[in-house]
Motif scaffolding. Sequence first.
Motif, PDB file in Angstrom:
ATOM      1  N   ASN A 142       1.144  -1.004  -0.178  1.00 42.46           N
ATOM      2  CA  ASN A 142       0.373  -0.295  -0.128  1.00 42.46           C
ATOM      3  C   ASN A 142       0.806   1.471  -0.207  1.00 42.46           C
ATOM      4  O   ASN A 142       0.539   2.951  -0.661  1.00 42.46           O
ATOM      5  CB  ASN A 142      -1.152  -0.038   1.266  1.00 42.46           C
ATOM      6  CG  ASN A 142      -2.229  -1.226   1.556  1.00 42.46           C
ATOM      7  OD1 ASN A 142      -2.572  -1.383   0.327  1.00 42.46           O
ATOM      8  ND2 ASN A 142      -2.041  -1.159   2.375  1.00 42.46           N
ATOM      9  N   THR A 143       1.808   1.146   0.874  1.00 42.76           N
ATOM     10  CA  THR A 143       2.496   2.616   0.876  1.00 42.76           C
ATOM     11  C   THR A 143       3.732   2.636  -0.960  1.00 42.76           C
ATOM     12  O   THR A 143       3.541   3.907  -1.020  1.00 42.76           O
ATOM     13  CB  THR A 143       3.833   2.196   2.094  1.00 42.76           C
ATOM     14  OG1 THR A 143       3.376   2.148   2.854  1.00 42.76           O
ATOM     15  CG2 THR A 143       5.183   3.479   1.872  1.00 42.76           C
ATOM     16  N   SER A 144       3.868   1.261  -1.262  1.00 42.06           N
ATOM     17  CA  SER A 144       4.377   1.554  -2.569  1.00 42.06           C
ATOM     18  C   SER A 144       3.937   2.739  -3.540  1.00 42.06           C
ATOM     19  O   SER A 144       4.083   2.963  -4.219  1.00 42.06           O
ATOM     20  CB  SER A 144       4.989   0.122  -2.727  1.00 42.06           C
ATOM     21  OG  SER A 144       3.277  -0.227  -3.477  1.00 42.06           O
ATOM     22  N   ASN A 196       2.974  11.049  -2.159  1.00 40.58           N
ATOM     23  CA  ASN A 196       2.402  11.706  -1.085  1.00 40.58           C
ATOM     24  C   ASN A 196       2.301  12.231   0.136  1.00 40.58           C
ATOM     25  O   ASN A 196       1.470  12.605   1.086  1.00 40.58           O
ATOM     26  CB  ASN A 196       0.657  11.181  -1.253  1.00 40.58           C
ATOM     27  CG  ASN A 196       0.726  10.712  -3.183  1.00 40.58           C
ATOM     28  OD1 ASN A 196       1.071  11.638  -3.699  1.00 40.58           O
ATOM     29  ND2 ASN A 196       0.353   9.639  -3.916  1.00 40.58           N
ATOM     30  N   PHE A 197       3.630  11.289   1.422  1.00 33.60           N
ATOM     31  CA  PHE A 197       3.350  11.714   2.514  1.00 33.60           C
ATOM     32  C   PHE A 197       3.515  13.246   2.567  1.00 33.60           C
ATOM     33  O   PHE A 197       3.168  13.868   4.410  1.00 33.60           O
ATOM     34  CB  PHE A 197       4.127  10.484   3.326  1.00 33.60           C
ATOM     35  CG  PHE A 197       3.685   9.342   2.493  1.00 33.60           C
ATOM     36  CD1 PHE A 197       2.487   9.203   3.931  1.00 33.60           C
ATOM     37  CD2 PHE A 197       3.820   8.107   2.204  1.00 33.60           C
ATOM     38  CE1 PHE A 197       1.733   7.580   3.757  1.00 33.60           C
ATOM     39  CE2 PHE A 197       3.818   6.747   1.854  1.00 33.60           C
ATOM     40  CZ  PHE A 197       3.002   6.447   2.668  1.00 33.60           C
ATOM     41  N   PHE A 198       4.731  13.493   2.248  1.00 33.35           N
ATOM     42  CA  PHE A 198       5.276  15.343   2.468  1.00 33.35           C
ATOM     43  C   PHE A 198       4.513  16.242   2.994  1.00 33.35           C
ATOM     44  O   PHE A 198       3.310  16.118   1.636  1.00 33.35           O
ATOM     45  CB  PHE A 198       6.405  15.654   1.150  1.00 33.35           C
ATOM     46  CG  PHE A 198       7.808  16.409   1.866  1.00 33.35           C
ATOM     47  CD1 PHE A 198       8.842  15.399   2.476  1.00 33.35           C
ATOM     48  CD2 PHE A 198       7.614  17.773   1.281  1.00 33.35           C
ATOM     49  CE1 PHE A 198       9.137  16.380   3.358  1.00 33.35           C
ATOM     50  CE2 PHE A 198       8.230  18.570   2.019  1.00 33.35           C
ATOM     51  CZ  PHE A 198       9.749  18.040   2.902  1.00 33.35           C
ATOM     52  N   ALA A 199       4.479  16.092   3.617  1.00 38.38           N
ATOM     53  CA  ALA A 199       3.708  17.839   4.573  1.00 38.38           C
ATOM     54  C   ALA A 199       1.799  17.464   4.299  1.00 38.38           C
ATOM     55  O   ALA A 199       0.925  17.965   3.611  1.00 38.38           O
ATOM     56  CB  ALA A 199       3.292  18.498   3.220  1.00 38.38           C
ATOM     57  N   LEU A 242      -2.728  11.675   5.843  1.00 35.36           N
ATOM     58  CA  LEU A 242      -2.156  10.290   4.736  1.00 35.36           C
ATOM     59  C   LEU A 242      -1.363   9.488   5.923  1.00 35.36           C
ATOM     60  O   LEU A 242      -1.499   7.823   6.070  1.00 35.36           O
ATOM     61  CB  LEU A 242      -1.721  10.926   3.465  1.00 35.36           C
ATOM     62  CG  LEU A 242      -1.532   8.880   2.645  1.00 35.36           C
ATOM     63  CD1 LEU A 242      -2.460   7.990   2.691  1.00 35.36           C
ATOM     64  CD2 LEU A 242      -0.526   9.828   1.461  1.00 35.36           C
ATOM     65  N   VAL A 243      -0.515  10.183   6.147  1.00 34.73           N
ATOM     66  CA  VAL A 243       0.904   9.666   7.475  1.00 34.73           C
ATOM     67  C   VAL A 243      -0.434   9.153   8.698  1.00 34.73           C
ATOM     68  O   VAL A 243      -0.029   7.881   9.159  1.00 34.73           O
ATOM     69  CB  VAL A 243       1.030  10.864   7.978  1.00 34.73           C
ATOM     70  CG1 VAL A 243       2.263  10.485   9.379  1.00 34.73           C
ATOM     71  CG2 VAL A 243       1.998  10.986   6.689  1.00 34.73           C
ATOM     72  N   GLY A 244      -1.189  10.110   8.953  1.00 33.55           N
ATOM     73  CA  GLY A 244      -1.895   9.316  10.483  1.00 33.55           C
ATOM     74  C   GLY A 244      -3.101   7.747  10.249  1.00 33.55           C
ATOM     75  O   GLY A 244      -3.020   7.037  11.170  1.00 33.55           O
ATOM     76  N   GLU A 245      -2.924   7.853   8.232  1.00 28.62           N
ATOM     77  CA  GLU A 245      -4.097   7.403   7.866  1.00 28.62           C
ATOM     78  C   GLU A 245      -3.035   5.809   8.236  1.00 28.62           C
ATOM     79  O   GLU A 245      -2.993   4.238   9.204  1.00 28.62           O
ATOM     80  CB  GLU A 245      -4.685   6.661   6.607  1.00 28.62           C
ATOM     81  CG  GLU A 245      -5.365   7.860   6.291  1.00 28.62           C
ATOM     82  CD  GLU A 245      -6.245   8.152   5.286  1.00 28.62           C
ATOM     83  OE1 GLU A 245      -5.688   6.714   4.433  1.00 28.62           O
ATOM     84  OE2 GLU A 245      -6.836   8.326   4.815  1.00 28.62           O
TER      85      GLU A 245
END
Length: 220
Positions: A174-176, A181-184, A188-191
């Motif tokens: 899923n991360t790949s 899209n994680f930066f700032a 999304l980071v929280g998910e």
Amino acid sequence: MSVLDSIFIGVVVAAILFFIGTVYFLVQFAVIRRKIQKLSTRRVKNKKKKQLRKRLNQLKKKKRRSVTSFVVFLLLTMSFSGGSFYISYYQSRNLTTEDSDLVVKGYYLLRDFEEQLLKAGNQEEDEIKIQQNIRYLAATLASYGTKKASNVNSKEGQLALNRYYTSLMQIGMNTSTQTKNFFANMDLVGEFLNDADRIKEYEKAAFEYYQVDESALLEE
């Protein structure tokens, strides 16, 4: 093949050989006993009685040796059989070397992954560098899709480990697809941090089953 696997095979082979020996001496005892019974009931002339007694004495000595050998081999069979059962049980309740390495590696990968997500969300480092780190971690986590718990483990233990490995694989895959899209993007980071927390539940179950000392991992 681990040292424990080699020992287990050796113990099982020894148990089988001693069992064969036990059966052999039991059969030998039965055959000799039958011969003694037949000779004891045989009627012979006086001049042959001495020869008959000598033969009977020889058979009785051989019978005693058979009994002694039978008892010794029986005890050895029981000892080695018990040893093989113990080793089998020990293996089923303890991580193999390969699984131990995978579990320890997964433990640190997941925490490194969380750390990089937080850095991305908080923009703590260069965006390209963080993306590269997350991409590497995602690929490594996804590789757990090829991992399966050793079949020497108990069914319950295999289930706990395979659930853990599968969850690591899923978050890696899923991360790949989201590495850029994680930066700032703290939402999304929280998910993904929530997903990591769910993985820790599988991790906890595996650790509890195999009595893994998490405090020792934290100290490293």
